[in-house]
Design a protein around this motif. Structure first.
Motif, PDB file in Angstrom:
ATOM      1  N   GLN A  35       0.999  -1.216   0.188  1.00  0.00           N
ATOM      2  CA  GLN A  35       0.196   0.329   0.110  1.00  0.00           C
ATOM      3  C   GLN A  35       0.799   1.359   0.074  1.00  0.00           C
ATOM      4  O   GLN A  35       0.007   2.457  -0.456  1.00  0.00           O
ATOM      5  CB  GLN A  35      -0.661  -0.022   1.236  1.00  0.00           C
ATOM      6  CG  GLN A  35      -1.386  -1.435   1.465  1.00  0.00           C
ATOM      7  CD  GLN A  35      -2.831  -1.080   2.179  1.00  0.00           C
ATOM      8  OE1 GLN A  35      -2.963   0.296   2.383  1.00  0.00           O
ATOM      9  NE2 GLN A  35      -3.261  -2.818   3.404  1.00  0.00           N
ATOM     10  N   GLU A  38       1.850   6.401   2.885  1.00  0.00           N
ATOM     11  CA  GLU A  38       1.107   6.708   3.287  1.00  0.00           C
ATOM     12  C   GLU A  38      -0.487   6.167   3.618  1.00  0.00           C
ATOM     13  O   GLU A  38      -0.852   6.704   4.550  1.00  0.00           O
ATOM     14  CB  GLU A  38       0.473   7.961   2.015  1.00  0.00           C
ATOM     15  CG  GLU A  38       0.072   9.140   2.499  1.00  0.00           C
ATOM     16  CD  GLU A  38      -0.531  10.037   1.076  1.00  0.00           C
ATOM     17  OE1 GLU A  38      -0.731  10.930   1.475  1.00  0.00           O
ATOM     18  OE2 GLU A  38       0.315   9.995  -0.665  1.00  0.00           O
ATOM     19  N   ARG A  39      -0.211   5.556   2.853  1.00  0.00           N
ATOM     20  CA  ARG A  39      -2.079   4.533   2.648  1.00  0.00           C
ATOM     21  C   ARG A  39      -1.729   3.063   4.175  1.00  0.00           C
ATOM     22  O   ARG A  39      -3.125   2.820   4.094  1.00  0.00           O
ATOM     23  CB  ARG A  39      -2.723   3.908   1.097  1.00  0.00           C
ATOM     24  CG  ARG A  39      -2.952   4.978   0.237  1.00  0.00           C
ATOM     25  CD  ARG A  39      -3.541   4.080  -0.465  1.00  0.00           C
ATOM     26  NE  ARG A  39      -2.484   3.275  -1.766  1.00  0.00           N
ATOM     27  CZ  ARG A  39      -3.177   2.045  -2.328  1.00  0.00           C
ATOM     28  NH1 ARG A  39      -3.792   2.452  -2.737  1.00  0.00           N
ATOM     29  NH2 ARG A  39      -1.261   1.766  -3.137  1.00  0.00           N
ATOM     30  N   SER A  41      -1.425   1.206   7.431  1.00  0.00           N
ATOM     31  CA  SER A  41      -2.583   1.694   8.304  1.00  0.00           C
ATOM     32  C   SER A  41      -1.710   0.773   9.161  1.00  0.00           C
ATOM     33  O   SER A  41      -1.695  -0.209   9.010  1.00  0.00           O
ATOM     34  CB  SER A  41      -4.437   1.585   8.375  1.00  0.00           C
ATOM     35  OG  SER A  41      -4.142   1.212  10.121  1.00  0.00           O
TER      36      SER A  41
END
Length: 214
Positions: A35, A38-39, A41
């Motif tokens: 991902q 940034e994306r 989690s």
């Protein structure tokens, strides 16, 4: 996500569990690769690793710190010989550079590393800390390690190098041309024969420029 950016202070207590740390690193590597920084989690990483988010923050001060640890681990695994630069023979720079170049070429051609380049280039304007971590554990570290070896080779008289860091940068840069750009663009990559030819020519050119005159 905001909750991924702000970490609570690390807690003191029981010593770190190596198995738990391994699970965190594997989950983080998987999410960052799939991902991008940034994306990805921290909540999802914690869930996959079977730990709480607080546990992750007890090992790493922030999401950026976790990302930097993943990059450092990847560099260690692929560039083991260069990371142990003190073991390279300063009197045989040609042989050492062939080994260093081969390892760096492997790292530069890795899809995981190429994926991180792609995601960070796109997020550079907003993800300064992540980009800094990637640079610090990637290019800066490798150039510094190679420069340290070149200083030793110069001291032994095998090479004549006035600016070791500049020379190290030039050597590694020779592997970031056409093949690297093709990898970033997800085009057909150079084959083994092409990579070997590039490696031999890069070492030949470097030695022609820096070898001590007889």
């Amino acid at each position: 996500m905001i909750e991924d950016k702000v970490a609570p202070p690390p807690r003191r207590g029981r010593p770190r569990d190596p198995e738990r740390l391994r699970r965190i690193m594997e989950a983080a590597r998987s999410h960052f690769d799939a991902q991008g920084f940034e994306r990805a989690s921290v909540d999802a990483i914690a869930t996959e690793a079977g730990v709480s988010k607080m546990t992750i923050y007890s090992h790493f001060a922030s999401k950026e710190g976790l990302f930097e640890a993943v990059i450092r681990d990847r560099t260690d695994r692929v560039m083991g010989g260069l990371a142990g630069v003190e073991a390279l023979d300063p009197e045989q720079p040609g042989k050492a550079l062939l080994a260093i170049g081969a390892q760096f070429l492997t790292l530069a051609r890795e899809e995981d590393a190429l994926g991180q380049f792609r995601s960070l280039y796109g997020a550079a304007a907003t993800q300064h800390e992540a980009c800094l971590a990637f640079y610090r554990q990637g290019a800066d570290r490798l150039i510094s390690d190679l420069a340290a070896y070149l200083r030793r080779a110069d001291a032994q008289g095998a090479l004549h190098i006035r600016h070791p860091r500049q020379a190290a940068d030039l050597f590694l840069s020779m592997f970031l041309g056409d093949g690297h750009i093709r990898g970033l663009l997800m085009l057909d990559m150079p084959d083994t024969r092409e990579n070997k030819a590039l490696l031999k020519e890069a070492v030949r050119m470097f030695m022609a420029a820096y070898a001590k005159a007889p």
